[in-house]
Motif scaffolding. Structure first.
Motif, PDB file in Angstrom:
ATOM      1  N   LEU A 192      75.291  57.617  32.396  1.00  0.00           N
ATOM      2  CA  LEU A 192      75.504  56.812  33.448  1.00  0.00           C
ATOM      3  C   LEU A 192      75.772  55.568  34.291  1.00  0.00           C
ATOM      4  O   LEU A 192      75.726  55.401  35.458  1.00  0.00           O
ATOM      5  CB  LEU A 192      73.818  56.417  32.805  1.00  0.00           C
ATOM      6  CG  LEU A 192      72.226  57.220  32.754  1.00  0.00           C
ATOM      7  CD1 LEU A 192      71.412  56.763  31.607  1.00  0.00           C
ATOM      8  CD2 LEU A 192      71.775  57.512  34.174  1.00  0.00           C
ATOM      9  N   LYS A 193      76.952  55.514  33.157  1.00  0.00           N
ATOM     10  CA  LYS A 193      77.625  54.636  33.572  1.00  0.00           C
ATOM     11  C   LYS A 193      78.500  55.233  35.227  1.00  0.00           C
ATOM     12  O   LYS A 193      79.232  54.674  35.900  1.00  0.00           O
ATOM     13  CB  LYS A 193      78.630  54.220  32.435  1.00  0.00           C
ATOM     14  CG  LYS A 193      78.094  53.510  32.011  1.00  0.00           C
ATOM     15  CD  LYS A 193      79.237  53.429  30.659  1.00  0.00           C
ATOM     16  CE  LYS A 193      78.315  52.116  28.734  1.00  0.00           C
ATOM     17  NZ  LYS A 193      79.181  52.142  28.058  1.00  0.00           N
ATOM     18  N   LEU A 194      78.724  56.788  35.233  1.00  0.00           N
ATOM     19  CA  LEU A 194      79.177  56.442  36.409  1.00  0.00           C
ATOM     20  C   LEU A 194      77.849  56.334  37.545  1.00  0.00           C
ATOM     21  O   LEU A 194      77.265  57.996  37.393  1.00  0.00           O
ATOM     22  CB  LEU A 194      79.497  58.541  36.290  1.00  0.00           C
ATOM     23  CG  LEU A 194      80.718  58.664  35.041  1.00  0.00           C
ATOM     24  CD1 LEU A 194      80.842  59.839  35.016  1.00  0.00           C
ATOM     25  CD2 LEU A 194      82.221  57.719  35.019  1.00  0.00           C
ATOM     26  N   GLU A 195      78.855  55.916  38.530  1.00  0.00           N
ATOM     27  CA  GLU A 195      77.506  54.975  40.062  1.00  0.00           C
ATOM     28  C   GLU A 195      76.983  56.609  40.070  1.00  0.00           C
ATOM     29  O   GLU A 195      76.011  56.148  41.021  1.00  0.00           O
ATOM     30  CB  GLU A 195      78.007  54.172  40.475  1.00  0.00           C
ATOM     31  CG  GLU A 195      78.301  52.900  39.013  1.00  0.00           C
ATOM     32  CD  GLU A 195      78.767  51.667  40.298  1.00  0.00           C
ATOM     33  OE1 GLU A 195      78.628  51.953  41.351  1.00  0.00           O
ATOM     34  OE2 GLU A 195      79.582  50.504  39.078  1.00  0.00           O
ATOM     35  N   ASP A 196      77.962  57.185  41.033  1.00  0.00           N
ATOM     36  CA  ASP A 196      77.836  58.192  41.980  1.00  0.00           C
ATOM     37  C   ASP A 196      77.898  59.639  42.075  1.00  0.00           C
ATOM     38  O   ASP A 196      77.951  60.625  42.106  1.00  0.00           O
ATOM     39  CB  ASP A 196      79.447  58.475  43.110  1.00  0.00           C
ATOM     40  CG  ASP A 196      79.132  56.603  43.738  1.00  0.00           C
ATOM     41  OD1 ASP A 196      78.290  56.277  43.846  1.00  0.00           O
ATOM     42  OD2 ASP A 196      80.285  55.722  44.042  1.00  0.00           O
TER      43      ASP A 196
END
Length: 85
Positions: free
Chosen positions: A24-28
């Motif tokens: 979820l930390k991977l925004e895109d």
């Protein structure tokens, strides 16, 4: 990643992380990204392992990807038909 895969394949228990929050930390990040990753994973597994071993890794990776996609992208409000049924 080594700890994760040792835990998945060898049941070592060394991985203590939480995959969903990490992704979820991977925004895109999109669902399509998982298909790209799986294609690369399949290719790499085929290069590194005998076919039966590669198949074990790929099957686990596919199940993990499916679980992650459900956790990250599935929304009940989007899955319910317009009539509420």
């Amino acid at each position: 990643m080594t700890d994760f895969w040792c835990s998945v394949i060898l049941k070592s228990g060394v991985y203590q992380g939480r995959p969903v929050p990490a992704h979820l930390k991977l925004e895109d990040l999109t669902e399509a990204d998982f298909e790209i990753w799986l294609a690369l994973f399949r290719e790499t597994a085929a290069e590194l392992f005998a076919p039966k071993t590669a198949a074990v890794f790929v099957e686990r990776a596919e199940r993990i990807a499916a679980s992650l996609k459900l956790a990250m992208f599935f929304r009940l409000d989007r899955a319910t038909p317009a009539g509420g049924r």
